[in-house]
Design a protein around this motif. Sequence first.
Motif, short mmCIF file in Angstrom:
data_model
loop_
_atom_site.label_atom_id
_atom_site.label_comp_id
_atom_site.label_asym_id
_atom_site.label_seq_id
_atom_site.Cartn_x
_atom_site.Cartn_y
_atom_site.Cartn_z
N ASP A 433 -3.22 -0.95 -5.92
CA ASP A 433 -2.57 0.46 -6.24
C ASP A 433 -2.70 1.07 -7.61
N VAL A 436 -5.85 2.94 -7.06
CA VAL A 436 -5.58 4.03 -6.27
C VAL A 436 -5.25 5.20 -6.97
N ALA A 454 -1.78 2.12 -1.81
CA ALA A 454 -2.59 0.89 -1.11
C ALA A 454 -1.57 0.05 -0.15
N VAL A 475 -7.23 -4.24 2.42
CA VAL A 475 -6.35 -3.41 1.96
C VAL A 475 -6.39 -1.99 2.73
N LEU A 477 -5.85 2.04 2.68
CA LEU A 477 -5.48 3.17 1.68
C LEU A 477 -4.78 4.19 2.64
N VAL A 515 -11.79 -2.31 2.45
CA VAL A 515 -11.01 -1.38 2.32
C VAL A 515 -11.02 -0.29 3.71
#
Length: 530
Positions: A433, A436, A454, A475, A477, A515
């Motif tokens: 996070d 991000v 995230a 993860v 997004l 991701v």
Amino acid sequence: MKTADAPTHSKILILDFGSQYTQVIARRVRECQVYSEIVRFDAPAAEIAALKPNGLILSGGPASVYDKGAPQIDPEIFSLGAPVLGICYGLMLIAHHLGGKVVFTGRREYGAGGLHIKNRSELFAGLGSQLDVWNSHGDEVTALPKGFHVVGTTEGCDFAAVEDPQRKLYGLQFHPEVVHTPRGREILQNFVYHICHCAMDWTMGSFIEEACVRIRRQVGDQKVVLGLSGGVDSSVTAALLHKAIGGQLTCIFVNNGLLRAREEEIVQRVFGENFHVQLKYVDASERFLSKLRGVTDPEQKRKIIGNEFIRVFEDAIVNLAKTDHGSPITDHKFRFLAQGTLYPDVIESVSIGGNPAQVIKSHHNVGGLPEKMHFELVEPLRQLFKDEVRQVGLQLGLPKEIVYRQPFPGPGLAVRILGEVTPERLSILREADTIVQSEMEAADWYYKVWQSFAVLLPVQSVGVMGDQRTYENTVVLRIVESQDGMTADWVRVPYELLARISSRISNEVKHVNRVCYDISSKPPSTIEWE
Ligand code: XMP
């Protein structure tokens, strides 16, 4: 009906007939620096008169005036002497009640159109003879009441703009409040300033002064407690109360162990060190995490966190009382609880022919404290829309990182960790996070979107790192744009930004090797994953 306790400024009342645009009308008027308030469509004329409005706007609505149970207005309202602007359904009501004719033509006019101004009108002063407008209606006026004349027509409608300037009654078939009517703002300005003679006296500076007076009047010399979450609303409430009553305010900040990285530091720095607010920091991480052990069901997580928050807050208040020698230990010393309730939360929405909204997720907010604590509420932001709250925050000296921060759910990272919430998984998500957020800020995207964050899935997949096979976490997004969180769309951010975030997460965050980007809109998905 809720009324503003501030009789000193100009005021426009908006009668709500259930249009999806009612709040937009209220905001447009406030953008003219004129106070506006939404009231129910069936408010009696005497009640309206008592509020001393400078003018009234009748909103649109989904009904047809001839529908059984169509929302009706108290016709006495037309005789109050206050100027009235009827928009769409509002125009139909004017025609219907004052002796004109409305028919359902069966042909809906929807979308962009051109308005030809045929006669001079104060409503269109300075706007020329041709305007782009946005239509959305089924009913149509076919004969005007006595005293009215046509001001403008559209392709499909001979009575698109009408008026009775003697009685100061105006009607528009189209929607001046939406952005698709590019000069609609000027039409509303003409109504508000030139027809209703409102002054531009609704400014955030004057709001702050008035709010401070009101707060002091309400609480006297009593103490006030506030649950500070670090979000915009509770932060601005704290700053405003601090300005109004200084040391009578105590803020409680609960660390539930589900916060983003460094969140507790930021809140303590801004409020404790910069503002010198009395701030009680409660680290209850352990309590929350042990209650969440083994829990995977999203609703159960939310309920546990909501209930535990109330207990922790209650304990914190009792503990504060213990340190106050004047108060009995069994009672708490705070008579008042402050909350960052905003105007959209208090508007009674009228549902016309609709179903009551279903509970999709049980939202948790820093409120809902037990009745037995007998608090009286202090809600100084009740009159404000979100953008106004932000302006107030900036004027009070709150930093941009607080005032413009993205919304963060009460249950925190717990609803972004699918499956069990453990300290290890929290730490993975926090690291992801942070990447991000920092990449979004660096690319100048953070403040352009509604939310960017995230999510950690309970899914492992195979990867390769160096020459090694890995079997690690995924993860997701999530970057969305939205006006109010009710609907949302995923943001088409540049591929390079996605690439940077993805490679940093898989390189820097241990135990993540994949991701993904969430390309779902709301509906059918929701913004948070749980
Ligand atoms: P959903 O997931 O329902 O979220 O599409 C809509 C918006 O609400 C936020 N959200 C919450 N905010 N308490 C809050 O204060 C909550 O329990 C909560 N759950 C979701 C979410 O972040 C999004 O902006």
